[in-house]
Design an enzyme around this catalytic site. Structure first.
Site, PDB file in Angstrom:
ATOM      1  CD  GLU A  67       5.229  16.552  36.097  1.00 54.01           C
ATOM      2  OE1 GLU A  67       5.570  17.855  36.564  1.00 54.01           O
ATOM      3  OE2 GLU A  67       6.094  15.921  35.851  1.00 54.01           O
ATOM      4  CB  CYS A  80      11.543  17.791  33.025  1.00 49.39           C
ATOM      5  SG  CYS A  80      13.095  16.867  33.650  1.00 49.39           S
ATOM      6  CG  HIS A 101       9.628  16.708  37.346  1.00 47.02           C
ATOM      7  ND1 HIS A 101       8.936  16.508  36.054  1.00 47.02           N
ATOM      8  CD2 HIS A 101      10.649  16.503  37.387  1.00 47.02           C
ATOM      9  CE1 HIS A 101       9.969  15.895  35.378  1.00 47.02           C
ATOM     10  NE2 HIS A 101      11.029  16.133  35.985  1.00 47.02           N
TER      11      HIS A 101
END
Lengths: 226, 85
Positions: A205, A85, A203
């Site tokens: 994560e 990002c 993303h």
């Protein structure tokens, strides 16, 4: 393997990333950018957020901070580097990866789940997936539209350096499934130094811990186990 | 040394989509204005003390190359004027 997750003023996915890596058994630590990369960093993540308030352009300021010269040097030595990002925006601004991530076609901040098609499963980041596999990752960005000169894009495609393209649930890459107007629907690509350097806007994560959402992103972060 | 003000105008390359400009153009149309197209640019004014206008221009150009513009998406123009106190 200790992964350095580099914090800038305005990073906000740094702790999430450390936690996600920790949950996978990958040792990770927060590294304040002014402290420099630790000598024992065997991997680097440039996490998401809004470093320096996105002043000038998203990622422009952080890309020119001294720690990024260290990150480039580490990348030159073969250390895996992942920009997520804002980290992807920083990676492009820092010439780790070609192109630029700029204002979404909608001119709006977009926070939603999207589908990604694995374009090349022969990289450290994607080797646990299958080529053509469809993943669901969240995006959360206002400047995620991938721009790159046509000849560079052709070279990226030719060299199999496109990791993911936005697609629909069935894996079809269509204009409707492209959330931000990215050229060629590119969501992530690898760097000029080799496939051990990669950036992506979605993303991983945020889709790693089973109690949060799906775990589609875990296999990407497991690259740091290698 | 002479005091100069360098102006660096940074704009998107022709053909690069500018959603903010399009949104601004639509807002102007909503206000009743007629227009064909709107382009936006960032303008930086940098006060520089340098030996000559050329030296000031060279420094401002390097600023554009290294930070103010992103060559992937931007073109830029540099202007230099003497600065009066």
């Amino acid at each position: 393997m200790t992964v350095a997750v580099v914090q800038f003023g305005g990073s906000n996915c740094d702790r999430d990333t450390v936690r996600a890596l920790g949950a996978l058994g990958v040792e990770a630590e927060l590294v304040w950018h002014e402290d420099g990369l630790p000598d024992d960093a065997d991997g680097v993540v440039i996490p998401g957020g809004f470093s320096y308030g996105d002043y000038l352009r998203a990622g422009a300021m952080a890309a020119r901070s001294p720690v990024m010269a260290e990150v480039r040097a580490a990348a030159d030595r073969g250390t895996p580097v992942l920009g997520i990002c804002n980290g992807a925006q920083i990676g492009c601004e820092a010439s780790l990866t070609p192109g630029a991530f700029t204002t979404n076609e909608s001119a709006r901040f977009q926070c939603e789940h999207v589908h990604l098609r694995v374009e090349n499963a022969d990289t450290p980041w994607t080797r646990r997936y299958k080529e053509g596999e469809v993943l669901e990752f969240p995006i959360a960005h206002g400047e995620g539209r991938y721009e790159v000169a046509d000849d560079r894009l052709a070279a990226l495609a030719e060299d199999d350096r496109i990791l993911f393209r936005y697609c629909d649930a069935d894996g079809a890459v269509t204009p409707e499934a492209n959330p931000n107007g990215s050229k060629h629907s590119v969501a992530g690509a690898t760097g000029d130094r080799g496939n051990h350097v990669a950036v992506l806007m979605p993303h991983p994560e945020r889709v790693t811990l089973a109690d949060v959402a799906s775990t589609d992103g875990a296999d990407l972060l497991r690259a740091f186990e290698d | 040394m002479t005091a100069f003000t360098a102006t660096v105008e940074v704009r998107l390359k022709r053909g690069v989509l500018d959603p903010e400009a399009e949104t601004t153009a639509r807002a102007l149309e909503r206000l009743g204005f007629e227009l064909e197209e709107l382009r936006s640019a960032d303008r930086f004014e940098v006060d520089i003390d340098a030996e000559s206008a050329d030296a000031a221009r060279e420094r401002a150009t390097e600023m554009a190359e290294r930070l103010l513009a992103n060559p992937t998406i931007h073109d830029y123009e540099v202007g230099v004027e003497e600065r009066r106190a």
